[in-house]
Design a protein around this motif. Structure first.
Motif, mmCIF file in Angstrom:
data_model
loop_
_atom_site.group_PDB
_atom_site.id
_atom_site.type_symbol
_atom_site.label_atom_id
_atom_site.label_comp_id
_atom_site.label_asym_id
_atom_site.label_seq_id
_atom_site.Cartn_x
_atom_site.Cartn_y
_atom_site.Cartn_z
ATOM 1 N N CYS A 139 -0.841 -0.839 8.960
ATOM 2 C CA CYS A 139 -0.212 0.480 8.834
ATOM 3 C C CYS A 139 -1.052 1.409 7.961
ATOM 4 N N ALA A 140 -1.594 0.871 6.885
ATOM 5 C CA ALA A 140 -2.437 1.687 5.989
ATOM 6 C C ALA A 140 -3.681 2.175 6.719
ATOM 7 N N TRP A 141 -4.174 1.392 7.659
ATOM 8 C CA TRP A 141 -5.331 1.799 8.455
ATOM 9 C C TRP A 141 -4.918 2.796 9.544
ATOM 10 N N ALA A 142 -3.825 2.518 10.264
ATOM 11 C CA ALA A 142 -3.466 3.284 11.460
ATOM 12 C C ALA A 142 -2.831 4.635 11.171
ATOM 13 N N LEU A 143 -1.993 4.717 10.162
ATOM 14 C CA LEU A 143 -1.252 5.957 9.930
ATOM 15 C C LEU A 143 -2.170 7.156 9.686
ATOM 16 N N PRO A 144 -3.200 7.056 8.849
ATOM 17 C CA PRO A 144 -4.097 8.213 8.686
ATOM 18 C C PRO A 144 -4.827 8.599 9.980
ATOM 19 N N ALA A 171 5.525 8.667 13.883
ATOM 20 C CA ALA A 171 6.885 8.228 13.562
ATOM 21 C C ALA A 171 7.016 6.714 13.697
ATOM 22 N N THR A 172 6.409 6.140 14.722
ATOM 23 C CA THR A 172 6.474 4.689 14.927
ATOM 24 C C THR A 172 5.772 3.940 13.806
ATOM 25 N N TRP A 173 4.566 4.402 13.446
ATOM 26 C CA TRP A 173 3.820 3.733 12.368
ATOM 27 C C TRP A 173 4.530 3.874 11.026
ATOM 28 N N ALA A 174 5.103 5.036 10.762
ATOM 29 C CA ALA A 174 5.823 5.239 9.501
ATOM 30 C C ALA A 174 7.059 4.340 9.448
ATOM 31 N N ALA A 175 7.763 4.235 10.572
ATOM 32 C CA ALA A 175 8.932 3.356 10.627
ATOM 33 C C ALA A 175 8.518 1.895 10.440
ATOM 34 N N LEU A 176 7.441 1.490 11.102
ATOM 35 C CA LEU A 176 6.956 0.117 10.958
ATOM 36 C C LEU A 176 6.604 -0.186 9.505
ATOM 37 N N ALA A 177 5.908 0.734 8.860
ATOM 38 C CA ALA A 177 5.531 0.525 7.458
ATOM 39 C C ALA A 177 6.764 0.386 6.579
ATOM 40 N N GLU A 178 7.744 1.228 6.802
ATOM 41 C CA GLU A 178 8.969 1.195 5.984
ATOM 42 C C GLU A 178 9.784 -0.065 6.249
ATOM 43 N N LEU A 179 9.941 -0.419 7.515
ATOM 44 C CA LEU A 179 10.709 -1.619 7.862
ATOM 45 C C LEU A 179 10.046 -2.885 7.335
ATOM 46 N N ASN A 180 8.731 -2.916 7.399
ATOM 47 C CA ASN A 180 7.994 -4.087 6.942
ATOM 48 C C ASN A 180 7.990 -4.192 5.424
ATOM 49 N N GLY A 181 7.896 -3.051 4.750
ATOM 50 C CA GLY A 181 7.774 -3.083 3.294
ATOM 51 C C GLY A 181 6.551 -3.888 2.910
ATOM 52 N N GLN A 182 6.734 -4.888 2.088
ATOM 53 C CA GLN A 182 5.633 -5.769 1.683
ATOM 54 C C GLN A 182 5.762 -7.154 2.330
ATOM 55 N N TRP A 183 6.669 -7.285 3.306
ATOM 56 C CA TRP A 183 6.975 -8.585 3.885
ATOM 57 C C TRP A 183 5.751 -9.260 4.493
ATOM 58 N N ASP A 184 5.032 -8.555 5.357
ATOM 59 C CA ASP A 184 3.865 -9.146 6.017
ATOM 60 C C ASP A 184 2.632 -8.352 5.598
ATOM 61 N N PRO A 185 1.781 -8.937 4.751
ATOM 62 C CA PRO A 185 0.599 -8.211 4.263
ATOM 63 C C PRO A 185 -0.329 -7.719 5.378
ATOM 64 N N ALA A 186 -0.400 -8.428 6.494
ATOM 65 C CA ALA A 186 -1.251 -7.999 7.603
ATOM 66 C C ALA A 186 -0.721 -6.701 8.216
#
Length: 164
Positions: free
Chosen positions: A131-136, A111-126
């Motif tokens: 998130c793309a690495w951690a969520l799976p 839930a935390t990683w999904a929220a972080l990904a959504e809140l960040n959007g494309q703002w910070d590429p890092a």
């Protein structure tokens, strides 16, 4: 002193949960004897450490403006998760219950990683990459915790005892 943005706060929460996961997997390991499950827990712990390192690498870019606040929030989340774990594990927790607790923790991390990904959007590429690495990985950890719970529950018990 600058305040954390919501994205920085979620990043700190992810760090705090990864720190707590390292400890929680050790507490679960103390309650199981199955070598396959122990190997799974050790792999989860290694990935928690790697997650911590990756988060610190990304968070280091914010060090000058909010480094202390980010670290303090991560420590707060770790402490709160630790308090929950201590309460859970003090209650004569067996292997099944330990894996149930682990599943709850992994669900919280997802839930935390999904929220972080959504809140960040494309703002910070890092953060997008992190998130793309951690969520799976977290999704796999939840699956592993669920499967560990079921595997332990499927084993024959020496005797069926009433639970007080």
């Amino acid at each position: 002193m600058a305040e954390l943005t919501i994205v920085q706060e979620k990043l700190a929460e992810a760090l705090g949960l990864a720190l707590a996961a390292e400890i929680a997997t050790g507490k679960v390991e103390e309650r199981v004897e199955d070598p396959v499950l122990v190997d799974t827990l050790r792999a989860m712990r290694r990935e928690a450490r790697e997650t911590q390192a990756r988060i610190v690498g990304v968070a280091g870019r914010y060090e000058a403006e909010v480094g202390w606040e980010l670290q303090a929030h991560a420590a707060y989340v770790q402490r709160k998760a630790g308090e929950l774990a201590n309460a859970w594990f003090k209650a004569a927790t067996d292997g099944i219950q330990a894996f149930q607790f682990l599943a709850m923790g992994e669900a919280g991390e997802i839930a935390t990683w999904a929220a972080l990904a959504e809140l960040n959007g494309q703002w910070d590429p890092a953060i997008v990459e992190l998130c793309a690495w951690a969520l799976p990985i977290q999704e796999r950890h939840l699956k592993d915790a669920f499967e560990g719970t079921v595997a332990l529950a499927a084993r024959p018990l020496p005797q069926q005892e009433a639970v007080a």
